[in-house]
Design an enzyme around this catalytic site. Structure first.
Site, PDB file in Angstrom:
ATOM      1  N   SER A 166       0.854  -1.190   0.000  1.00  0.00           N
ATOM      2  CA  SER A 166       0.000   0.000   0.000  1.00  0.00           C
ATOM      3  C   SER A 166       0.887   1.237   0.000  1.00  0.00           C
ATOM      4  CB  SER A 166      -0.864  -0.012   1.267  1.00  0.00           C
ATOM      5  OG  SER A 166      -1.465   1.240   1.479  1.00  0.00           O
TER       6      SER A 166
ATOM      7  N   TYR B  47      -1.404  -0.803  10.331  1.00  0.00           N
ATOM      8  CA  TYR B  47      -1.607  -1.179   8.925  1.00  0.00           C
ATOM      9  C   TYR B  47      -0.353  -0.843   8.105  1.00  0.00           C
ATOM     10  CZ  TYR B  47      -3.779  -1.247   4.276  1.00  0.00           C
ATOM     11  OH  TYR B  47      -4.082  -1.516   2.953  1.00  0.00           O
TER      12      TYR B  47
HETATM   13  P1  NAP Z   1     -11.866  -5.667   1.124  1.00  0.00           P
HETATM   14  O1  NAP Z   1     -12.833  -5.220   0.111  1.00  0.00           O
HETATM   15  O2  NAP Z   1     -12.098  -5.381   2.558  1.00  0.00           O
HETATM   16  O3  NAP Z   1     -11.637  -7.258   0.920  1.00  0.00           O
HETATM   17  C1  NAP Z   1     -10.778  -7.950   1.794  1.00  0.00           C
HETATM   18  C2  NAP Z   1     -10.877  -9.436   1.470  1.00  0.00           C
HETATM   19  O4  NAP Z   1     -10.040 -10.166   2.394  1.00  0.00           O
HETATM   20  C3  NAP Z   1     -12.277  -9.991   1.631  1.00  0.00           C
HETATM   21  O5  NAP Z   1     -12.521 -11.007   0.685  1.00  0.00           O
HETATM   22  C4  NAP Z   1     -12.249 -10.594   3.040  1.00  0.00           C
HETATM   23  O6  NAP Z   1     -13.280 -11.537   3.194  1.00  0.00           O
HETATM   24  C5  NAP Z   1     -10.825 -11.194   3.028  1.00  0.00           C
HETATM   25  N1  NAP Z   1     -10.265 -11.476   4.352  1.00  0.00           N
HETATM   26  C6  NAP Z   1     -10.003 -10.591   5.346  1.00  0.00           C
HETATM   27  N2  NAP Z   1      -9.527 -11.226   6.438  1.00  0.00           N
HETATM   28  C7  NAP Z   1      -9.474 -12.543   6.107  1.00  0.00           C
HETATM   29  C8  NAP Z   1      -9.078 -13.704   6.815  1.00  0.00           C
HETATM   30  N3  NAP Z   1      -8.668 -13.666   8.094  1.00  0.00           N
HETATM   31  N4  NAP Z   1      -9.151 -14.902   6.190  1.00  0.00           N
HETATM   32  C9  NAP Z   1      -9.608 -14.985   4.898  1.00  0.00           C
HETATM   33  N5  NAP Z   1      -9.981 -13.909   4.181  1.00  0.00           N
HETATM   34  C10 NAP Z   1      -9.929 -12.710   4.779  1.00  0.00           C
HETATM   35  O7  NAP Z   1     -10.406  -5.095   0.818  1.00  0.00           O
HETATM   36  P2  NAP Z   1      -9.744  -4.534  -0.528  1.00  0.00           P
HETATM   37  O8  NAP Z   1      -9.852  -3.078  -0.495  1.00  0.00           O
HETATM   38  O9  NAP Z   1     -10.186  -5.317  -1.712  1.00  0.00           O
HETATM   39  O10 NAP Z   1      -8.203  -4.869  -0.162  1.00  0.00           O
HETATM   40  C11 NAP Z   1      -7.488  -5.932  -0.776  1.00  0.00           C
HETATM   41  C12 NAP Z   1      -6.012  -5.717  -0.460  1.00  0.00           C
HETATM   42  O11 NAP Z   1      -5.608  -4.433  -0.944  1.00  0.00           O
HETATM   43  C13 NAP Z   1      -5.690  -5.710   1.041  1.00  0.00           C
HETATM   44  O12 NAP Z   1      -4.463  -6.357   1.273  1.00  0.00           O
HETATM   45  C14 NAP Z   1      -5.576  -4.217   1.355  1.00  0.00           C
HETATM   46  O13 NAP Z   1      -4.754  -3.988   2.480  1.00  0.00           O
HETATM   47  C15 NAP Z   1      -4.973  -3.699   0.065  1.00  0.00           C
HETATM   48  N6  NAP Z   1      -5.170  -2.265  -0.146  1.00  0.00           N
HETATM   49  C16 NAP Z   1      -6.426  -1.725  -0.165  1.00  0.00           C
HETATM   50  C17 NAP Z   1      -6.578  -0.356  -0.348  1.00  0.00           C
HETATM   51  C18 NAP Z   1      -7.938   0.301  -0.368  1.00  0.00           C
HETATM   52  O14 NAP Z   1      -8.001   1.540  -0.284  1.00  0.00           O
HETATM   53  N7  NAP Z   1      -9.023  -0.442  -0.503  1.00  0.00           N
HETATM   54  C19 NAP Z   1      -5.442   0.455  -0.514  1.00  0.00           C
HETATM   55  C20 NAP Z   1      -4.176  -0.128  -0.489  1.00  0.00           C
HETATM   56  C21 NAP Z   1      -4.050  -1.494  -0.326  1.00  0.00           C
HETATM   57  P3  NAP Z   1     -13.978 -11.834   4.638  1.00  0.00           P
HETATM   58  O15 NAP Z   1     -14.268 -10.508   5.291  1.00  0.00           O
HETATM   59  O16 NAP Z   1     -15.180 -12.657   4.324  1.00  0.00           O
HETATM   60  O17 NAP Z   1     -12.946 -12.618   5.383  1.00  0.00           O
END
Ligand code: NAP
Length: 266
Positions: free
Chosen positions: A145, A158
């Site tokens: 990130s 984070y």
């Molecule tokens: P999101 O929409 O919250 O999705 C997160 C996913 O991870 C969901 O499928 C969730 O499903 C799963 N998950 C979380 N904890 C888990 C666990 N203990 N075991 C199995 N599955 C788990 O997040 P996103 O925005 O797509 O983020 C994806 C990646 O991008 C992450 O690594 C995040 O840190 C990174 N990122 C995001 C942003 C942003 O602004 N969105 C920016 C920079 C980086 P369940 O809740 O059902 O477990």
């Protein structure tokens, strides 16, 4: 010049593939010809429903579970090993955000976020890597990130995990230098997913910081579809980085500078 990595007929695992960036990456992998993509997430119904929906692009199999536990990791790795002779692509995407002042951060949450964001990608990589090295073929995606390159209030835990991912990859890439197992690190700023909605909804310092950055037009919110397309293209082209927003390229480049110097010296 890096070889290309054809995605045709590949078997992939995308953690957190039930929604957000992960689900879009699954779609991209299937559209590019992967024969099967496994997804995992804690909420079983959502995971199963996502796999069903994503199956319109190719075979998507749901293995619900909590990868923050050792049992969850072993169940996931075991079920895939039972069904597949090999895993070609591992996408370490699942992640959890923190957006609370550290002094009042819940201790259990600190451990869970550190585990899911940093420890689990290392452990799953440890499971997948020996097979990839033996076949001299494979690709691993990590999701860092912008918060892994600079400190943001409310996001210290984070940010620490995402910085950890970057430096883990710096070392691992050197170990894999003479192999055809490659790594791509995705480092985005804000992305329009459920995770970002949670951060924006907080009435905390992070919200004011975000607003200031947005006024300066420094961190536009990225479209998860476009980011996933760039990530899948990077896997196919063996590109090491997908960084967003492009206007902060200098920030990413400066952050990586010590590694470039070390790589030159080693
Ligand atoms: P999101 O929409 O919250 O999705 C997160 C996913 O991870 C969901 O499928 C969730 O499903 C799963 N998950 C979380 N904890 C888990 C666990 N203990 N075991 C199995 N599955 C788990 O997040 P996103 O925005 O797509 O983020 C994806 C990646 O991008 C992450 O690594 C995040 O840190 C990174 N990122 C995001 C942003 C942003 O602004 N969105 C920016 C920079 C980086 P369940 O809740 O059902 O477990």
């Amino acid at each position: 010049m890096k070889d290309i990595f054809s995605l045709k007929g590949r078997v992939a695992l995308v953690t957190g593939g039930s929604r957000g960036i992960g689900a879009m990456i699954v779609q991209g992998l299937l559209e590019h010809g992967c024969s099967r993509v496994y997804i995992t997430a804690r909420k079983a119904m959502q995971c199963d429903a996502a796999a069903k929906e994503l199956s319109m692009y190719g075979e998507c199999i749901s293995i619900p579970g909590d990868i923050s536990t050792q049992a969850g990791i072993e169940k996931l790795a075991g079920e895939i090993a039972q069904r597949e002779e090999r895993l070609d692509i591992l996408v370490n995407n699942a992640g959890l955000e923190t957006s609370t002042a550290f002094a009042v951060e819940d201790e259990r949450e600190i451990r869970t976020v550190a585990r899911v964001n940093l420890e689990v990608p290392m452990l799953l990589t440890r499971h997948a890597l020996p097979g990839m090295i033996a076949r001299n073929s494979g690709h691993i995606v990590f999701v860092s990130s912008l918060a892994g390159t600079a400190g943001f209030p409310g996001m210290s835990v984070y940010g620490a995990t995402k910085a950890g991912i970057l430096n883990f990859v710096n070392g691992l890439s050197r170990e894999l230098k003479s192999t055809k197992v490659n790594i791509t690190v995705l480092s985005p700023g804000p992305v329009d997913t459920g995770m970002w909605d949670v951060i924006e909804d907080k009435t905390s310092t992070i919200r004011n910081v975000v607003k200031r950055f947005q006024r300066l037009q420094l961190i536009p919110t990225a479209d998860p579809v476009k980011l996933a397309i760039r990530t899948v293209d990077a896997v196919a082209a063996n590109k090491p980085f997908v960084r967003d927003p492009k206007r902060l390229s200098l920030n990413f480049w400066l952050n990586h500078a010590p590694t470039r110097i070390a790589n030159f010296a080693i």
